[in-house]
Design a protein around this motif. Structure first.
Motif: not given
Length: 613
Positions: A219-240
């Motif tokens: 989702x992150x990738x879709x959202x930002x167009x770039x891959x992420x290696x972050x594994x932190x769910x919270x972070x990802x969610x927030x970011x997304x």
DNA sequence: CTTAGGG
DNA sequence: CCCTAAG
């Protein structure tokens, strides 16, 4: 918000801006410059230029918009860069339309600044109102956000270009986003679709909480167009969530994104919020991409386009979800947040997202690294918009340029691993220092000191003693010379060996103020040094330890660490002092009394013969 | 932020 | 040196 501030504006500069006026457009060279608060023009840095380059090359959409917006181009400028208007290979026709629109818009918005440029570059001929077509919607939507100043302009310009980042004006941003809309809407910019990340997952409701990390990453990738290696769910969610909603305030948890809105947060703000924020977001996105992976920037943008186009199309459709449309568009296209350094850092290094966050609230206000990097207050000049004189370098983040003092660049803390690339300090500076240990270069303390302080100013609290005998003792040994580069470029402190003089100062300081008064000592003796109070403390600890071991060993006749030539040999004399001090210090109760009565509060002990001060 | 300690 | 827990 106001344009005036320290934003970047461009000056167009080619010999003949007028040249292009006629449609030729190609060869206009703009030089990118920043306008300081005081009106001074500052040449754009490479970074800045680079940023823009992406736009030129990568995005058609952007390009179109960019072209339109002359100002953007300006940025590009490498001195010699010529802007090419359209390189879009794909659909020129579309582009044109977009361009036109954009132009029009731009013109309206930024006539003041840019018009010159625009004229020349932009479509000379039909700048007229393209926006008319769907102005209504746009206007309505936009209206709220627009900046007061722009009202008029906004109406017309509603959809200006995307690249305003440079200018960094919100207004512009708004315009840009709009522009995108228009373009996409009308022009039906279809070209890019394929390259775009898969957003499918983003459509409709997304319950971020239910997603796995992997999904989140997707989702992150879709959202930002770039891959992420972050594994932190919270972070990802927030970011997304942030990405989808274009909102900065996304709860770190419980994010449900529905129709690009985060549910649970204030759902309502959607439209307005979006509008207001978008530019920022967009900028952020762009910037990030650029910084993070230039290669992919294109990707992102393309994605944005797509989305936007799709969305836009839909919009007219109706009310499916106006919001949604907006979001989509913005999600990709406009990202709310203004990229702060911190933001960038976060993005770049996954692991690092700490919560420390000092964020830079305001767009306008230049944010320096210092804040982020080194809160410790070092008296360096405040970098203000007005300060042009300092030796600062310009840095552009998120389209906002700021002057950053070189010195401040240094980060005391652990380096954000990925962050490094973004800062370009002098290359030389970078890592030179790192390998201290090996360097056996002998530097006398003095040398070392000088070097160390080279950049900074030394207070003058020199200890005479050191000079003589200490040095003497050292003589045979070497001090590891470390490269002094540290401060400036050094992102990382990695081990700057302590010089004898530093040690002396430390000892002296301890003697005077007592162990534990690290901050005091630091202030007095290390004021301009990179040594922090913690460093002092650590060093002191080490000294004590050394004093014990080393002295004892010496007694034994064994030289402690011969192996380590690099290690700084601390002269016994100093160690002795240390030892004494150490003994005294620890017993505050005892010490306090004695010292005080002596009347010399300042000097606690000087055990050894070095009677400095 | 400054200290203390542990790593 | 770094990091963190505590004032």
């Amino acid at each position: 918000m106001e344009v005036g501030g320290s934003q970047d504006t461009l000056e167009k500069k080619s010999d003949g801006n007028d040249l292009d006026k006629n449609g030729s457009s190609d060869p206009v060279v703009y030089q990118l410059v920043r306008v300081e608060g005081d009106g001074t023009l500052v040449p754009a840095t490479e970074d800045e230029v680079l940023q823009f380059e992406h736009f030129l090359h990568d995005e058609r959409v952007d390009l179109s918009s960019i072209d339109d917006v002359a100002h953007v181009e300006e940025y590009f400028t490498n001195d010699c860069m010529t802007l090419k208007k359209p390189d879009y290979e794909e659909s020129p026709s579309k582009l044109d339309t977009t361009d036109v629109q954009a132009h029009t818009l731009d013109a309206g918005l930024e006539e003041d600044r840019l018009h010159t440029l625009d004229d020349s570059i932009n479509l000379p001929s039909n700048c007229s109102a393209v926006h008319d077509q769907q102005p209504d919607k746009l206007n309505t939507e936009l209206g709220s956000n627009n900046i007061p100043q722009q009202d008029n302009a906004s109406t017309e310009t509603i959809k200006s270009t995307v690249l305003n980042d440079l200018s960094a004006e919100k207004e512009k941003a708004d315009a840009c986003s709009k522009l995108l809309h228009d373009a996409s809407t009308r022009a039906s910019v279809s070209g890019v679709t394929s390259s775009v990340p898969d957003f499918s997952i983003l459509r409709g409701e997304v319950y971020l909480d239910n997603l796995t990390i992997r999904e989140l990453q997707e989702a992150f990738r879709a959202t930002f167009g770039r891959q992420t290696t972050v594994k932190d769910k919270l972070w990802l969610k927030r970011r997304i969530a942030m990405g989808l909603t274009n909102s900065c305030d996304v709860p770190s948890s419980g994010c449900v994104v529905k129709d690009y809105k985060v549910i649970g947060m204030g759902a309502k703000q959607e439209i307005p919020t979006v509008k207001g924020i978008p530019k920022m977001e967009l900028e952020a996105t762009l910037v990030r991409n650029q910084f993070l992976n230039p290669g992919s920037s294109f990707f992102c943008q393309g994605g944005e386009q797509q989305r936007s186009s799709k969305r836009l199309k839909r919009v007219p459709t109706e009310n499916d979800e106006p919001q949604v449309t907006i979001f989509t568009e913005q999600g990709t296209t406009k990202r709310i947040r203004k990229p702060t350094k911190r933001y960038i850092e976060e993005l770049s290094d996954i692991g690092t997202h700490d919560s420390t966050g000092r964020f830079s609230s305001p767009v306008k206000r230049p944010v320096h690294d210092e804040v982020l990097l080194r809160p410790r207050a070092t008296p360096f000049h405040e970098v203000d918009s007005s300060s042009t004189t300092y030796n600062t370098r310009e840095d552009t983040l998120g389209g906002y340029s700021v002057h950053v003092p070189y010195v401040s660049r240094m980060r005391r803390g652990r380096p954000r691993s990925n962050f490094v690339p973004f800062l370009d300090l002098e290359p030389s500076v970078e890592y030179t220092e790192v390998r201290t240990g090996t360097a056996d270069r002998v530097n006398l303390e003095k040398d070392g000191e000088q070097r160390n302080h080279k950049n900074t100013e030394w207070k003058g609290e020199h200890i005479e003693t050191a000079g003589n005998k200490e040095v003497h003792g050292l003589h045979g040994k070497n001090l590891s010379g470390i490269n002094p580069k540290i401060k400036q470029g050094g992102k990382r402190k990695h081990h700057q060996a302590w010089t004898l003089s530093e040690v002396l100062k430390l000892v002296d300081g301890v003697a005077r103020y007592g162990a534990g008064k690290w901050s005091e000592i630091r202030r007095l003796a290390f004021s301009y040094s990179y040594r922090t109070s913690v460093d002092l403390k650590d060093k002191w600890r080490n000294l004590i330890r050394a004093s014990r071991t080393q002295l004892s060993k010496e007694n034994d006749g064994v030289c402690p660490r011969k192996n380590n030539p690099s290690a700084i040999p601390i002269p016994p004399s100093i160690l002795l002092r240390v030892k004494e001090l150490a003994e005294m210090q620890p017993h505050p109760g005892d010490l306090t009394v004695p010292i005080k009565f002596s009347g010399q509060s300042t000097k606690v002990v000087q055990g050894k013969g070095s009677g400095f001060l």
